[in-house]
Design an enzyme around this catalytic site. Structure first.
Site, PDB file in Angstrom:
ATOM      1  N   HIS A  38       0.815  -1.218   0.000  1.00 27.20           N
ATOM      2  CA  HIS A  38       0.000   0.000   0.000  1.00 27.20           C
ATOM      3  C   HIS A  38       0.851   1.272   0.000  1.00 27.20           C
ATOM      4  O   HIS A  38       0.379   2.338  -0.418  1.00 27.20           O
ATOM      5  CB  HIS A  38      -0.930  -0.007   1.215  1.00 27.20           C
ATOM      6  N   ASP A  73     -10.038  -4.671 -18.025  1.00 25.89           N
ATOM      7  CA  ASP A  73     -10.374  -5.626 -19.087  1.00 25.89           C
ATOM      8  C   ASP A  73      -9.082  -6.112 -19.728  1.00 25.89           C
ATOM      9  O   ASP A  73      -8.361  -5.343 -20.360  1.00 25.89           O
ATOM     10  CB  ASP A  73     -11.275  -4.940 -20.117  1.00 25.89           C
TER      11      ASP A  73
END
Length: 455
Positions: free
Chosen positions: A167, A381
């Site tokens: 993170h 995608d």
């Protein structure tokens, strides 16, 4: 449908994916927001893809090969993610970039179909450890790969892309930006449509640093470590249009009924969770939540900035007030906390990091919730269309700071068993507290339904 406990996964040995071309050999400092204690964690995300009728669909096209090659190409643009972190003076985090390093990649196959994993797909996923293998020695913050990605093929032609990221290198928006770039390269683009911007110096402390705002999110840690992780149960709760409307009908002030879904759900859940924990009426309770601050700066941060640009505003009250006042009370506290985030608030928070040695967040009694519904994971995608489920893998990641266990909750986009779109709230609590939480939430929702039925 009950979710399958997945055990039949064949994994190959983890390998490094390196940038496809030579990258700069440099040492880059993270920002003073990036390297704070509370962000020194690794968090897993997971995207499920079906074998749809998309242009990549072919018996000859292997998602493992396509994604692995696209990752290598993406690391040319995002080369710091292929590096390793070390600490400089004052625990300042620095990423060392060399051509020999990279990210960890695991190829796997599962003897199940996507449908067997549950309809609809909803976290928590009890088989997560099989779809995201914890490669030994990979889960640290310093000197470890900054990304671990596993692609698992299913018998039906679908697949899952699971990743665990450090993170400190980026926030959720930054990770979604990177994965979107991987998807674009997998589909044949030569370069990402959004070029990555490093420029972590933009979010460094002022000279001299000065704290000008109140930052209760970094108050001293409490000493109660909370429940051990093995004693927690993990659940997700669905909020669709009907559930939200039931809650809105309980708001006394009409202007509050136009509030955002995040504010309303957080107010409701904060209250139910506090009741479930059985805290003393005079005990302070807090709710913290990340707020994207990219548009708080003047000028805005550059398009493509993928570092952490988040604040953690905090609403505070007592357990007695929160649990006995109308829902408007909690809602007002949440909305006011969000409004605190300005450019000056961000500058002040950054300066506090330097002056106080990058302190951690509030302790285990705090309710920490992050909204991941609209930051782009669902649009990633790789050539097989958008994901069936995209986002956080589960709640309840424990982070130990001075013997205090930190637990996180999340909102994700999802569907219910009626195929309705809505929000999923992921929560971890001890078993007894979880039962009380469920009962309290149902009381609130039923009260709202009762109001609707009498209108």
């Amino acid at each position: 449908m009950e979710q399958l406990v997945l055990t039949s996964v064949r994994r190959q040995e983890a390998k490094l994916v390196v940038p496809a071309k030579l990258i700069p050999r440099v040492h880059l400092q993270l920002s003073d927001i990036d390297d704070q204690e509370g962000l020194r964690v690794q968090i897993p995300f997971i995207n499920f893809y079906s074998a749809g009728s998309h242009f990549m669909q072919s018996d000859r096209v292997d998602p493992v090969k396509v994604i692995r090659e696209a990752l290598s190409k993406a690391l040319v643009f995002y080369y710091p993610l292929a590096g390793r972190l070390r600490e400089g003076p004052g625990r300042k985090l620095i990423v060392d970039c060399t051509g020999e390093l990279g990210i960890l990649f695991v190829e796997a196959d599962a003897d199940v179909t996507l449908k067997e994993l549950g309809v609809p797909l909803q976290p928590p996923f009890p088989y997560l450890e099989h779809l995201l293998h914890d490669v030994p020695g990979s889960d640290g913050i310093l000197g470890c790969p900054l990304l671990l990605i596993q692609v698992t093929r299913f018998m039906c032609g679908g697949f899952v892309v699971a990743c665990r990221f450090n993170h400190t290198m980026c926030d959720g928006i930054g990770l979604a930006q990177f994965l979107t770039a991987v998807g674009e390269l997998a589909r044949g683009r030569r370069k990402p449509s959004v070029q990555p911007v490093w420029e972590r110096n933009l979010l460094n402390a002022r000279d001299p640093p000065r704290v000008t705002c109140t930052h209760r999110e970094y108050d001293e840690l409490d000493v109660d470590g909370g429940a051990p992780l093995e004693d927690l149960v993990h659940r997700s709760f669905f909020f669709g249009s009907a559930e939200l409307e039931a809650l809105r009908q309980q708001l006394g002030r009409r202007r509050h009924r136009r509030c955002k879904s995040f504010d309303l759900m957080t107010a409701c859940i904060w209250r139910c969770r506090t009741i479930a924990l059985g805290l003393e009426p005079n005990e302070d309770v807090h709710v913290l939540f990340p707020v994207n601050a990219r548009n708080k700066y003047k000028p805005f941060l550059p398009t493509g900035y993928y570092g952490n640009s988040i604040a953690f505003p905090t609403a505070i009250t007592t357990a007695g007030m929160l649990c006995t006042q109308p829902l408007d009370y909690a809602l007002k506290l949440v909305m006011e906390a969000k409004e605190d985030v300005t450019e000056e608030y961000m500058r002040s928070m950054t300066d506090l990091m330097v002056l106080r040695g990058r302190p951690p967040f509030l302790g285990a009694r705090s309710f920490f919730v992050s909204d991941l519904r609209r930051i782009g994971f669902g649009d990633v995608d790789f050539g097989w269309g958008k994901a069936c489920y995209a986002g956080i893998a589960r709640s309840g990641f424990g982070v130990l700071h001075s013997q205090v266990m930190r637990l996180y909750s999340y909102y994700a986009s999802g569907k219910n068993d009626k195929d309705e779109d809505g929000s999923l709230f992921l929560l971890s609590l001890p078993p007894t507290a979880m039962k009380v939480f469920e009962d309290q939430l149902q009381l609130l929702l039923n009260h709202g339904y009762h109001i609707l039925s009498t209108l």
